[in-house]
Design a protein around this motif. Structure first.
Motif, PDB file in Angstrom:
ATOM      1  N   SER A  53       0.879  -1.177   0.297  1.00 58.98           N
ATOM      2  CA  SER A  53       0.195  -0.198   0.289  1.00 58.98           C
ATOM      3  C   SER A  53       0.977   1.153  -0.414  1.00 58.98           C
ATOM      4  N   LEU A  54       0.425   2.123  -0.601  1.00 61.05           N
ATOM      5  CA  LEU A  54       0.918   3.689  -0.579  1.00 61.05           C
ATOM      6  C   LEU A  54       0.124   4.657   0.708  1.00 61.05           C
ATOM      7  N   ASP A  55       0.678   5.383   1.588  1.00 58.95           N
ATOM      8  CA  ASP A  55       0.023   6.069   2.611  1.00 58.95           C
ATOM      9  C   ASP A  55       0.394   7.269   2.346  1.00 58.95           C
ATOM     10  N   TYR A  56      -0.233   8.463   2.648  1.00 56.04           N
ATOM     11  CA  TYR A  56       0.500   9.865   2.763  1.00 56.04           C
ATOM     12  C   TYR A  56       0.659  10.534   3.642  1.00 56.04           C
ATOM     13  N   SER A  63      -1.869  14.979   8.845  1.00 58.07           N
ATOM     14  CA  SER A  63      -2.634  14.357   8.666  1.00 58.07           C
ATOM     15  C   SER A  63      -2.506  13.070   8.182  1.00 58.07           C
ATOM     16  N   LEU A  64      -2.418  11.821   8.651  1.00 58.63           N
ATOM     17  CA  LEU A  64      -2.218  10.731   7.092  1.00 58.63           C
ATOM     18  C   LEU A  64      -3.999  10.184   6.881  1.00 58.63           C
ATOM     19  N   THR A  65      -3.120   9.913   4.751  1.00 61.13           N
ATOM     20  CA  THR A  65      -4.430   9.069   3.812  1.00 61.13           C
ATOM     21  C   THR A  65      -3.641   7.645   4.131  1.00 61.13           C
ATOM     22  N   SER A  66      -4.418   6.910   4.898  1.00 60.17           N
ATOM     23  CA  SER A  66      -3.452   5.997   4.602  1.00 60.17           C
ATOM     24  C   SER A  66      -4.550   4.780   3.504  1.00 60.17           C
ATOM     25  N   SER A  67      -3.538   4.370   2.697  1.00 59.16           N
ATOM     26  CA  SER A  67      -3.916   3.786   1.275  1.00 59.16           C
ATOM     27  C   SER A  67      -4.360   4.376   0.062  1.00 59.16           C
ATOM     28  N   LEU A  68      -4.243   5.271   0.328  1.00 63.22           N
ATOM     29  CA  LEU A  68      -4.254   6.434  -0.878  1.00 63.22           C
ATOM     30  C   LEU A  68      -4.377   5.316  -2.184  1.00 63.22           C
ATOM     31  N   PHE A  69      -2.995   5.385  -2.595  1.00 64.75           N
ATOM     32  CA  PHE A  69      -3.155   4.557  -4.614  1.00 64.75           C
ATOM     33  C   PHE A  69      -4.821   3.996  -3.917  1.00 64.75           C
ATOM     34  N   ALA A  70      -5.394   3.127  -3.144  1.00 62.64           N
ATOM     35  CA  ALA A  70      -6.030   1.982  -3.591  1.00 62.64           C
ATOM     36  C   ALA A  70      -7.673   3.289  -3.664  1.00 62.64           C
ATOM     37  N   GLN A  71      -7.596   3.536  -2.624  1.00 62.10           N
ATOM     38  CA  GLN A  71      -8.177   4.984  -2.762  1.00 62.10           C
ATOM     39  C   GLN A  71      -8.527   5.496  -4.231  1.00 62.10           C
ATOM     40  N   LYS A  72      -7.528   6.554  -5.211  1.00 65.83           N
ATOM     41  CA  LYS A  72      -7.885   7.081  -6.565  1.00 65.83           C
ATOM     42  C   LYS A  72      -7.729   6.067  -7.011  1.00 65.83           C
ATOM     43  N   ASN A  73      -7.091   4.499  -6.925  1.00 65.04           N
ATOM     44  CA  ASN A  73      -7.100   4.362  -8.432  1.00 65.04           C
ATOM     45  C   ASN A  73      -7.873   3.199  -8.421  1.00 65.04           C
ATOM     46  N   LYS A  74      -9.366   2.764  -6.845  1.00 66.99           N
ATOM     47  CA  LYS A  74     -10.068   1.813  -7.280  1.00 66.99           C
ATOM     48  C   LYS A  74      -9.297   0.411  -7.228  1.00 66.99           C
ATOM     49  N   ARG A  75      -8.010   0.266  -6.929  1.00 63.81           N
ATOM     50  CA  ARG A  75      -7.748  -1.153  -6.922  1.00 63.81           C
ATOM     51  C   ARG A  75      -6.734  -1.283  -5.668  1.00 63.81           C
ATOM     52  N   GLY A  76      -5.781  -2.331  -5.360  1.00 61.54           N
ATOM     53  CA  GLY A  76      -4.999  -2.498  -4.706  1.00 61.54           C
ATOM     54  C   GLY A  76      -3.431  -2.164  -5.606  1.00 61.54           C
ATOM     55  N   LEU A  77      -2.611  -2.114  -5.079  1.00 63.72           N
ATOM     56  CA  LEU A  77      -1.046  -1.917  -5.342  1.00 63.72           C
ATOM     57  C   LEU A  77      -0.665  -2.701  -6.074  1.00 63.72           C
ATOM     58  N   GLY A  78      -0.257  -4.226  -5.240  1.00 66.24           N
ATOM     59  CA  GLY A  78      -0.189  -5.142  -5.930  1.00 66.24           C
ATOM     60  C   GLY A  78       0.950  -5.944  -4.272  1.00 66.24           C
ATOM     61  N   ASP A  79       1.161  -6.770  -4.624  1.00 67.70           N
ATOM     62  CA  ASP A  79       2.182  -7.795  -3.895  1.00 67.70           C
ATOM     63  C   ASP A  79       3.358  -7.739  -3.298  1.00 67.70           C
ATOM     64  N   THR A  80       4.465  -7.188  -2.220  1.00 69.18           N
ATOM     65  CA  THR A  80       5.641  -6.608  -2.472  1.00 69.18           C
ATOM     66  C   THR A  80       5.955  -5.454  -2.503  1.00 69.18           C
ATOM     67  N   GLY A  81       5.272  -4.295  -2.563  1.00 72.36           N
ATOM     68  CA  GLY A  81       5.852  -2.930  -2.787  1.00 72.36           C
ATOM     69  C   GLY A  81       7.889  -2.866  -2.393  1.00 72.36           C
ATOM     70  N   ASN A  82       8.667  -2.870  -3.407  1.00 75.59           N
ATOM     71  CA  ASN A  82       9.949  -3.130  -2.789  1.00 75.59           C
ATOM     72  C   ASN A  82      10.811  -1.791  -2.770  1.00 75.59           C
ATOM     73  N   ASP A  83      10.197  -0.972  -4.082  1.00 75.95           N
ATOM     74  CA  ASP A  83      11.085   0.661  -3.916  1.00 75.95           C
ATOM     75  C   ASP A  83       9.643   1.210  -4.707  1.00 75.95           C
ATOM     76  N   ALA A  84      10.230   2.767  -4.337  1.00 75.65           N
ATOM     77  CA  ALA A  84       9.731   3.523  -5.228  1.00 75.65           C
ATOM     78  C   ALA A  84      10.465   4.973  -4.524  1.00 75.65           C
ATOM     79  N   GLN A  85      10.686   5.876  -6.177  1.00 78.06           N
ATOM     80  CA  GLN A  85      11.270   6.499  -6.341  1.00 78.06           C
ATOM     81  C   GLN A  85      10.202   8.002  -7.105  1.00 78.06           C
ATOM     82  N   ILE A  86      10.306   9.158  -7.097  1.00 80.94           N
ATOM     83  CA  ILE A  86       9.916  10.849  -7.509  1.00 80.94           C
ATOM     84  C   ILE A  86      11.418  10.603  -8.904  1.00 80.94           C
ATOM     85  N   TYR A  87      10.445  10.865  -9.812  1.00 80.82           N
ATOM     86  CA  TYR A  87      11.270  11.381 -11.266  1.00 80.82           C
ATOM     87  C   TYR A  87      10.474  12.334 -11.471  1.00 80.82           C
ATOM     88  N   GLY A  88      10.811  13.574 -11.971  1.00 87.29           N
ATOM     89  CA  GLY A  88      10.107  15.223 -12.698  1.00 87.29           C
ATOM     90  C   GLY A  88       8.782  14.804 -11.614  1.00 87.29           C
TER      91      GLY A  88
END
Length: 352
Positions: A53-56, A63-88
């Motif tokens: 999951s992705l929180d913000y 304030s914390l928004t839990s499971s933001l990705f699921a809320q915005k996209n109406k689906r889960g992020l998937g199985d085992t989130g290993n890394d994330a980076q912002i670029y641009g």
């Protein structure tokens, strides 16, 4: 007439000076430090539990928004989130067991594209991501580093490296890839692949201590490689490579995980706290950066906010329940704590 001309010239000069002054003010404004609006939390989730999951966390109202990705996209992020980076304007989320790289709008968390990381139906198991110019590079356990065009979001090629590559670092127009061989116990890999960024090919392998996983680069081009060893006779170690010559400068036994380099310091997670390491003297300066007695249960990730000079510890707390993010100021005192999803592993900072 001469008087009128003189007045005209003076007025023109004043007008031009005003424009120049205004431009100077605008230039100074553009050079002001970046301002954070908050940060994302990547929660790895349990392996095969499909609960990454992705929180913000919003700085403005704390304030914390839990499971933001699921809320915005109406689906889960998937199985085992290993890394994330912002670029641009985009954030890239590497989802290991789902064999995907999710590309989202960094401001809205809305999905832009999901990249499939399968080879003839078999998952490549993507691990980590780094960026250079208009390319993104993703290491995968199938022994490759993918090259992604960040404009078209098309995978252009796969570069063959060592076995089960993990983290990567960029220095002197080269990518250094830690080849762990971690899925091949006890026959671990013991090399760091070097990829030339001009040709996008592996040009050599540098021998290091077995089971390398962490890689980070200093501003002057030193590459620090953290090897785990074999969990028995070969101890964890820290190797330094000179990226100008690709020569190993030193290797020593060294414990700690979650290596994070910030200017002339490095930080490592240990069971006793956060170890601080001086990159100029190559020595531990503090066995525990935390000064107020705060402890964590399971150190699972470490991130540093250079702008606000704050260190964030991802505390898994357990391997199945919710975790927490602990934020420390530069003196090592706890500022606040944020509850998270399962296995928080990384904090990704977002600018306004």
């Amino acid at each position: 007439m001469k008087t009128n001309n003189t007045i005209f010239k003076l007025l023109a000069f004043a007008f031009i000076a005003t424009i120049i002054f205004s431009c100077s003010k605008d230039d100074s404004i553009s050079e002001l430090p970046e301002i954070r609006s908050g940060f994302y939390i990547l929660n790895e989730g349990g392996f095969n539990s499909n609960n990454a999951s992705l929180d913000y966390y919003n700085f403005e109202n704390a304030s914390l928004t839990s499971s933001l990705f699921a809320q915005k996209n109406k689906r889960g992020l998937g199985d085992t989130g290993n890394d994330a980076q912002i670029y641009g304007s985009k954030m890239y989320i590497v989802v290991n067991a789902s064999n995907t790289v999710e590309v989202i709008n960094a401001k809205t968390a809305l999905s832009i594209k999901q990249l499939d990381f399968k080879n003839n139906g078999k998952g490549r198991q993507p691990r980590y991501i780094v960026f250079n110019k208009n390319k993104a590079f993703v290491s995968s356990y199938d022994g490759t580093v993918a090259v992604i065009d960040t404009a078209s979001l098309v995978i252009e090629k796969f570069i063959t490296v060592g076995r089960n590559p993990e983290q990567m670092a960029i220095a002197n127009n080269k990518i250094y890839v830690a080849n762990s061989g971690g899925l091949d116990y006890p026959n671990y890999d013991k090399t760091v692949s070097v990829i030339d960024l001009n040709t996008l090919t592996e040009i050599k392998k540098i021998p290091v201590v077995i089971n390398p996983g962490g890689v980070a680069a200093t501003a002057d081009g030193r590459i620090y490689v953290k090897s785990t060893g074999d969990y028995d006779k070969i101890m964890p170690s820290l190797t330094i490579i000179d990226s100008k010559t690709d020569e190993v400068k030193s290797t020593k036994e060294f414990s700690g995980s979650g290596m994070t380099i910030v200017e002339d310091k490095a930080y490592f997670l240990t069971s006793a706290g956060v170890k601080e390491y001086d990159l100029n003297t190559d020595a531990v300066t503090k066995d525990n950066f935390i000064t107020d007695g705060t402890t964590y249960k399971i150190g699972y990730g470490l991130s540093y906010d250079k702008i606000n000079q704050q260190l964030f510890v991802c505390d898994a707390q357990s391997y199945s329940g919710t975790g927490a993010i602990l934020c420390f100021d530069k003196s090592g005192k706890l500022l606040y704590k944020v509850n998270t999803g399962v296995l928080p592993s990384k904090v990704i900072f977002l600018n306004k």
